[in-house]
Structures are given as C-alpha cells and as structure tokens.
Design an enzyme around this catalytic site. Structure first.
Site, mmCIF file in Angstrom:
data_model
loop_
_atom_site.group_PDB
_atom_site.id
_atom_site.type_symbol
_atom_site.label_atom_id
_atom_site.label_comp_id
_atom_site.label_asym_id
_atom_site.label_seq_id
_atom_site.Cartn_x
_atom_site.Cartn_y
_atom_site.Cartn_z
ATOM 1 N N HIS A 177 0.625 -1.289 0.143
ATOM 2 C CA HIS A 177 0.064 -0.070 0.095
ATOM 3 C C HIS A 177 0.968 1.119 -0.182
ATOM 4 C CE1 HIS A 177 -3.771 2.209 1.247
ATOM 5 N NE2 HIS A 177 -4.221 1.497 0.299
ATOM 6 N N LYS A 179 2.797 4.618 -1.376
ATOM 7 C CA LYS A 179 2.987 5.420 -2.457
ATOM 8 C C LYS A 179 4.196 6.381 -2.329
ATOM 9 C CE LYS A 179 -1.583 4.446 -1.472
ATOM 10 N NZ LYS A 179 -2.598 4.291 -0.075
ATOM 11 N N ASP A 184 17.083 9.453 -7.028
ATOM 12 C CA ASP A 184 18.451 9.710 -6.524
ATOM 13 C C ASP A 184 18.858 9.510 -5.464
ATOM 14 O OD1 ASP A 184 19.088 9.896 -9.442
ATOM 15 O OD2 ASP A 184 18.705 12.122 -9.294
#
Ligand SMILES: [Zn+2]
Length: 260
Positions: A177, A179, A184
């Site tokens: 779940h 996000k 870099d």
C-alpha cells in the site's frame, strides 16, 4: 618581459607597498579559489539553488481551472504557442490538479541516476510519460507494487515493465500500500556508481515524493489526498533504505513480474 622588470624594480623601490599588494592579491586569489571549490563541492554533493520542500494538496478545488487549461491547450491558442509547459505550473490555483501533477513530473524529469518506486496503483499517463523520458536518459527505474493492482485496468506498470523496468510484487494476502518514489537516493546512486565502475558522479539531488495519493486519475483529480515533495536528505535516506530492504526481501523469482 618589460613589465616583469618594471614590477621587480617597483618591489625594490617600495618594499612595503609591494608586500601589502602581494598579500592583498594572495587573499583575493584564495577567496576566489575557495568560492570555486565550494561551488563545485555543492554541485557534486547535489545542492541546487531551488530547494524542494512542499506539500501538494488534492481536493475539491483541484479542477476549477481545468476548463481554462483545456482552452489554453487547444491548437492555435496564443498561450500554447508561447510555452505550453509552464502554463500549468504557473497556475495560481494552489490546489490545481494539473499543476500539482506537473510538479511531480518536474522532479521525475530531474532524475539523473535512479527512480525507486513503491506504489499501490499507477495508471497516470502523464507520470508514465515522465518515466519513459527517464528511461531514455538512462535512469535506472525499479518498481515494487501490489500483485493485484499491477494487472488492474489501465495500469502503467505493465507498460513500463515491457520497456525493461524490473517490477517486484510480494506474494501475500496483504496489500503493498506504499505510495512513494525516491529520486536519486544516495545509497542507490552509490550502488549504480560501483556497478558501472565510475569514479565520478554527475551532480544530482535526492528527492522523496510521498503521500496518500495513488498515481491515478481518481487520486489526482477526485479524492482528497496529499503528496509531499522533499529534498530532506535524512528523509530520502530512510525511504531509500526502506525500498532497498523490500527490494531484497522480494528477490525470489516468483515475486518478479515476468517481462514478455
Ligand atoms: Zn490550474
């Protein structure tokens, strides 16, 4: 030659003035050299003049300017002829969905070495295009996602996998779940540098993109969501460490999306 002789004569005739002049010149030169060293060091350590530290809010005010953007993006629009890209980024509606997505795209477009993504749902075509541009620049992209959502309608993860992006999905009844995206991250950049046996690295800047928002039309244009963009080095280090841990944990081949 003549100037050198004249200079030496001046030193002999005015030793105190000459000493002060040489000392002042030395200090000035040291200052210039020091500033140059600091500039190149800041470039190599990834500092940039524009510091990103921002919360993007997606809410019911996100599309009040959508019609205006649509009109300006129509062929023949004078604004479009001038410069199509900055129009959205300069939108005065701070909740403008297009502007906020544009700000995420802006960070992805700055990636020099790596994009490590842990995402539940990814169907945004605008973001997928940014990832395609990153691949064309030679940026390493890795994705960890939810096994069910990878195969959901409109998923761009399959599309990116077909372009060679490695995708890992844990076999579990629990949801992946997360996000977030680490751009870099230092640990990953160092790994890439070692793998490619490079002594020098190009200037880069670690950025974290993270929040409640899934990278979907509904997430960016329908829900109340947030997304943080941050150059905080410690935050980037911790997110990168989290991604690295998961990437290794899902190393077994059954967790890998088979590329066709
Ligand atoms: Zn707008």
């Amino acid at each position: 030659m003549l100037n050198t002789a004249l200079f030496m004569q001046q030193i002999r005739e005015h030793p105190i003035v000459a000493t002060i002049s040489i000392a002042a010149g030395t200090i000035l030169a040291s200052e210039v050299i020091w500033k140059a060293v600091k500039f190149f060091h800041s470039q190599l350590s990834g500092k940039r003049p524009l510091r990103v530290h921002e919360v993007l809010s997606f809410n019911e005010l996100g599309d009040i300017c959508a019609a205006q953007h649509l009109r300006k993006s129509m062929p023949g629009s004078p604004e479009l002829t001038k410069s199509p890209e900055p129009i959205v980024l300069q939108c005065r509606n701070m909740y403008c969905s297009l502007r906020n997505v544009g700000k995420i795209v802006e960070q992805i477009d700055r990636a020099v070495y790596s994009l490590d993504v842990a995402i539940y749902t990814f169907s945004s075509l605008i973001l997928a295009d940014a990832f395609k541009r990153a691949l064309q620049r030679g940026v390493s992209v890795r994705i960890i996602s939810d096994r069910e959502m990878v195969f959901s309608s409109g998923s761009q993860i399959n599309v990116l996998a077909c372009l060679g992006v490695p995708v890992r999905m844990p076999i579990t009844s629990k949801m992946m779940h997360n996000k977030y995206c680490v751009i870099d991250g230092v640990e990953r950049v160092e790994e890439i540098r070692r793998l490619k046996q490079r002594k020098w690295i190009r200037p880069y800047c670690s950025v974290v993109v993270s929040g409640s928002v899934n990278w979907t039309r509904q997430g960016f244009g329908g829900n109340w969501e947030n997304c943080i963009l941050s150059e905080d080095k410690e935050l980037a280090r911790m997110f990168q460490a989290d991604f690295t841990r998961m990437w290794k944990a899902f190393e077994k081949s059954e967790n890998n999306l088979k590329q066709e």
